[in-house]
Write an enzyme that holds these catalytic residues in place. Structure first.
Site, PDB file in Angstrom:
ATOM      1  CB  SER A  68      -0.954  -0.044   1.202  1.00 58.40           C
ATOM      2  OG  SER A  68      -1.984   0.888   1.082  1.00 58.40           O
ATOM      3  CG  ASP A  75      -6.713  -2.933  -3.548  1.00 54.98           C
ATOM      4  OD1 ASP A  75      -7.055  -1.755  -3.344  1.00 54.98           O
ATOM      5  OD2 ASP A  75      -5.650  -3.417  -3.133  1.00 54.98           O
ATOM      6  CG  HIS A 131      -5.951  -2.033   0.182  1.00 49.85           C
ATOM      7  ND1 HIS A 131      -5.094  -1.747  -0.858  1.00 49.85           N
ATOM      8  CD2 HIS A 131      -5.424  -1.417   1.280  1.00 49.85           C
ATOM      9  CE1 HIS A 131      -4.105  -0.990  -0.421  1.00 49.85           C
ATOM     10  NE2 HIS A 131      -4.276  -0.783   0.867  1.00 49.85           N
TER      11      HIS A 131
END
Length: 311
Positions: free
Chosen positions: A158, A254, A284
């Protein structure tokens, strides 16, 4: 139940549970961080490894902490600079001890995870500065201090994927090489938001468009969407030539799906080796959870690093 069916059922259950959680902007940053640490948010309580340890180096703006995880059953084969996620606002370098410990045992890499400064207290470029400082320390004798051969990879999840890419670009622009592989897991590469992030909406499945916006505002207060396309902020817009082989991992569920799709294409178009692993039903941060798709993905990431580093 197959891996995809397991993930689909998990997603439905998680989405239902997340409906009861407050949005992060309804509390103070300190309260949100404390809740995350206590397992009261999206993720379970972090499990710390007894053999992991902290190491402090001197960064450009003061002391910088690194979390070290060394392989316990084999000799060190190199070093993996890890940058954690959390929207540049949350998270710590020790919150993924267990999965990073598995990685260390899988290929012998000493994991060095960076405790970089977070927004809103320390907005851009504090985080990238810390990650660059950690990378330069590692390349400039740090691996030797750890008893690791001079064989290096970098990666993160991320926000950590974003910061890993920025670190590689900064080093390249300074004429510094060394990293032979990049493991970029559901990274955010366009902080003005790609189409998938913009179109996701309010559906709360770890991320939502409003939460992505909130994270961006903590990291880049007062910076307009157009200015967020500066290559020093959003690596999707950078000249990507001269970068190492990369594995991009992302799930179909995601909001940041397009970030990896677009970045992998541009990485390859710039002449670099690029692999793209798009995982059905993966959300995610799916690899934070006990799922078969997570175990398979972790194994592929370890195999990619083993091959790219010639281990």
């Amino acid at each position: 139940m197959g891996a995809t069916d397991e993930a689909r059922a998990f997603n439905a259950d998680l989405e239902e549970r997340l409906r009861a959680l407050p949005m992060p902007w309804t509390a103070t940053i300190e309260q949100v961080r404390a809740a995350r640490r206590a397992g009261k948010g999206v993720f379970p309580v972090p499990e710390l490894l007894d053999h992991a340890r902290w190491h402090e180096i001197e960064g450009r703006d003061g002391p910088l902490k690194l979390r070290l995880i060394e392989p316990q059953t084999r000799a060190a084969t190199g070093a993996y600079l890890h940058i954690h996620g959390g929207g540049w606002t949350l998270g710590t370098a020790d919150e993924q001890d267990t999965r990073l410990g598995v990685l260390a045992e899988a290929n012998g890499l000493v994991v060095v995870s960076v405790e970089y400064r977070l927004g809103p207290e320390h907005p851009h470029p504090a985080g990238p500065d810390d990650c660059e400082d950690a990378a330069r320390w590692l390349l400039d004798g740090g691996a030797g201090e750890l008893g690791a051969p001079e064989r290096y990879a970098i990666g993160g999840e991320s926000a950590g994927g974003h910061l890993s890419a920025l670190t590689l670009l900064r080093l390249r622009d300074r004429g510094i090489g060394g990293f032979a592989a990049a493991n970029l897991v559901f990274g955010a590469f366009d902080l003005s938001l790609t189409p998938s992030a913009r179109a996701w909406g309010d559906r709360y499945l770890v991320l939502s468009t409003p939460i992505i916006d909130w994270f961006g505002d903590q990291y880049l207060p007062g910076v307009t969407p157009e200015d967020r396309r500066d290559p020093a902020i959003s690596p999707l817009y950078a000249d990507l030539t001269g970068l190492p082989p990369a594995l991009f991992t992302v799930g179909t569920e995601d909001p940041l799906l397009d970030d990896s799709l677009f970045m992998a294409a541009r990485w390859a178009r710039a002449g670099n080796a690029a692999e793209l692993d798009v995982i059905d039903e993966a959300i995610h941060a799916f690899n934070y959870f006990d799922l078969e798709i997570a175990r398979r993905s972790e194994a592929r990431q370890a195999a990619f690093l083993t091959e790219a580093l010639g281990l």
